[in-house]
Design a protein around this motif. Sequence first.
Motif, short mmCIF file in Angstrom:
data_model
loop_
_atom_site.label_atom_id
_atom_site.label_comp_id
_atom_site.label_asym_id
_atom_site.label_seq_id
_atom_site.Cartn_x
_atom_site.Cartn_y
_atom_site.Cartn_z
N GLU A 10 -56.71 -92.02 -16.10
CA GLU A 10 -56.78 -93.45 -15.76
C GLU A 10 -56.54 -93.71 -14.26
OE1 GLU A 10 -55.35 -96.50 -18.80
OE2 GLU A 10 -53.94 -96.74 -17.15
N PHE A 37 -60.64 -93.79 -25.39
CA PHE A 37 -60.87 -94.71 -26.51
C PHE A 37 -61.45 -93.94 -27.69
CE2 PHE A 37 -63.58 -97.64 -28.91
CZ PHE A 37 -62.63 -98.56 -29.28
N ASP A 38 -62.33 -92.96 -27.39
CA ASP A 38 -62.97 -92.17 -28.45
C ASP A 38 -61.92 -91.43 -29.29
OD1 ASP A 38 -65.34 -92.95 -27.36
OD2 ASP A 38 -65.83 -91.02 -26.44
N LEU A 39 -60.92 -90.87 -28.61
CA LEU A 39 -59.88 -90.11 -29.31
C LEU A 39 -58.71 -91.00 -29.73
CD1 LEU A 39 -59.78 -87.06 -26.85
CD2 LEU A 39 -60.62 -87.00 -29.20
N ASN A 40 -58.70 -92.24 -29.26
CA ASN A 40 -57.62 -93.19 -29.54
C ASN A 40 -56.27 -92.64 -29.04
OD1 ASN A 40 -56.48 -95.58 -30.51
ND2 ASN A 40 -56.02 -94.65 -32.50
N ARG A 41 -56.27 -92.15 -27.80
CA ARG A 41 -55.04 -91.61 -27.22
C ARG A 41 -54.86 -92.08 -25.79
NH1 ARG A 41 -54.52 -90.85 -31.70
NH2 ARG A 41 -54.09 -88.94 -32.87
N GLU A 42 -53.58 -92.23 -25.41
CA GLU A 42 -53.21 -92.68 -24.07
C GLU A 42 -51.85 -92.06 -23.79
OE1 GLU A 42 -53.34 -97.02 -21.82
OE2 GLU A 42 -53.19 -96.92 -23.99
N ARG A 43 -51.74 -91.25 -22.75
CA ARG A 43 -50.44 -90.62 -22.48
C ARG A 43 -50.31 -90.25 -21.01
NH1 ARG A 43 -46.06 -88.73 -25.04
NH2 ARG A 43 -45.15 -86.77 -24.36
N PRO A 58 -60.20 -92.03 -12.25
CA PRO A 58 -61.30 -91.96 -13.22
C PRO A 58 -62.59 -91.39 -12.64
CG PRO A 58 -60.91 -94.23 -12.55
CD PRO A 58 -59.83 -93.42 -11.92
N GLU A 93 -52.71 -90.47 -16.13
CA GLU A 93 -52.66 -90.96 -17.51
C GLU A 93 -53.91 -90.51 -18.25
OE1 GLU A 93 -51.23 -94.96 -18.08
OE2 GLU A 93 -52.42 -95.14 -19.93
N ASP A 153 -56.49 -90.75 -20.94
CA ASP A 153 -56.92 -91.94 -21.66
C ASP A 153 -58.24 -91.66 -22.36
OD1 ASP A 153 -57.71 -94.54 -22.47
OD2 ASP A 153 -56.53 -95.41 -20.86
N PHE A 188 -60.60 -89.36 -19.88
CA PHE A 188 -60.55 -89.44 -18.42
C PHE A 188 -59.10 -89.68 -17.97
CE2 PHE A 188 -59.99 -94.03 -17.78
CZ PHE A 188 -60.35 -94.52 -19.02
N ILE A 190 -50.60 -83.67 -26.49
CA ILE A 190 -51.39 -84.74 -27.11
C ILE A 190 -51.99 -84.19 -28.40
CG2 ILE A 190 -53.42 -86.22 -26.85
CD1 ILE A 190 -52.78 -86.07 -23.78
N PHE A 191 -51.70 -84.87 -29.50
CA PHE A 191 -52.24 -84.44 -30.79
C PHE A 191 -53.52 -85.21 -31.07
CE2 PHE A 191 -47.79 -83.51 -30.84
CZ PHE A 191 -47.72 -82.27 -31.46
#
Lengths: 119, 230
Positions: free
Chosen positions: A102, A71-77, A105, A67, A69, A100, A87-88
């Motif tokens: 998930e 937080f800085d880029l606000n993406r999770e996939r 990690p 996954e 992940d 990283f 991932i855009f």
Amino acid sequence: MANQLKQFHLVGILFVVLSLTNAVKAAETKTYHLVLENHVFFPSEVTIPANQKVKLIITNKDASPEEFDSFDLNRERVVFAGKQAKIFIGPLPPGKYEFFGEFHPESARGIVIVKEVTQ
Amino acid sequence: MKYLLLFINLLACMIARADGMVVDKVYHPYVTANEREFEWRLMTSQTDNSNLLTQRFGYGHAVLENVALEIYAIGTRDENNNFELSAFEVESRWMLTQQGEFWADWGLVLEFEKQKAQDNFEASAGILFEKEFGRTSLTMNLFAIREWGESLDSEWESEFRLQYRYRYLPEIQPSIEIYAGEDFIGIGPGFMGVYRIDRQEQIKWDAGFITEVAHSGKNHTFRFAIEYEF
């Protein structure tokens, strides 16, 4: 009741206008490729232009899912085993944005470096 | 997209009242594949005449890459101050666009609720919107709700929820929230956060304190939700 109807029509119209903005075709997005193998991202550092939306394509060569992940880029996939995921990210101001895996990690880590492009 | 526009238009043309507690969770239009979670949600509302309490316990699971299902047991405190299991609900969340692909992100939530003691039902459909502005995110939900049953008047209702959030730290993301429906317009601060325990195991929390501003008199609502994701 008439006032409420009016308010909710206005909210509905707002949502319609917002959804129409999605129909506007964006300029061609630059694509960057990452490979995930042995639970490590390669390359682990990606440099992209500031203030532009880009597409990351992650190929997972491992036999288990990962996954992506950040937080800085606000993406999770989730990137399934043996598959690719898009991932855009952006438009972003210059800076460093960590990401990283998930599920692993400790080994699957990377950074997106956003730099101003000089013409 | 055509169907989405049609749906939104229908939603906007529906009637604008809601009988229950208007303040609730602001839904984000995202689903992560394989996600599983347990959730506890609490809403308590105090007015000059009443003190309502609703709690929900839920279990959710992403059944597809972009669809999650969740089932809830709902408990409410009645007029005699007895807290009891009052209803069950099934909810499905749909991620309609991939995060960041378009100008904004869109999702859909469908809910179906049945009261435990009586044949009363509630079905709702909501459009979920989210747009990033730098380190902040604007999230909006617009719901159309239909109620019917043996002791309920059949009626259409609608609700609107808005959250403007600053993604300060994973654990602390303060926000301003606005709710509207059933002669109720409320505004107040909120916050949400996430704490990673290990790998995909994480705890998420989400809270808000909303004050009604459209009428005089006391009407405060506190909402809190905690999710264990694994």
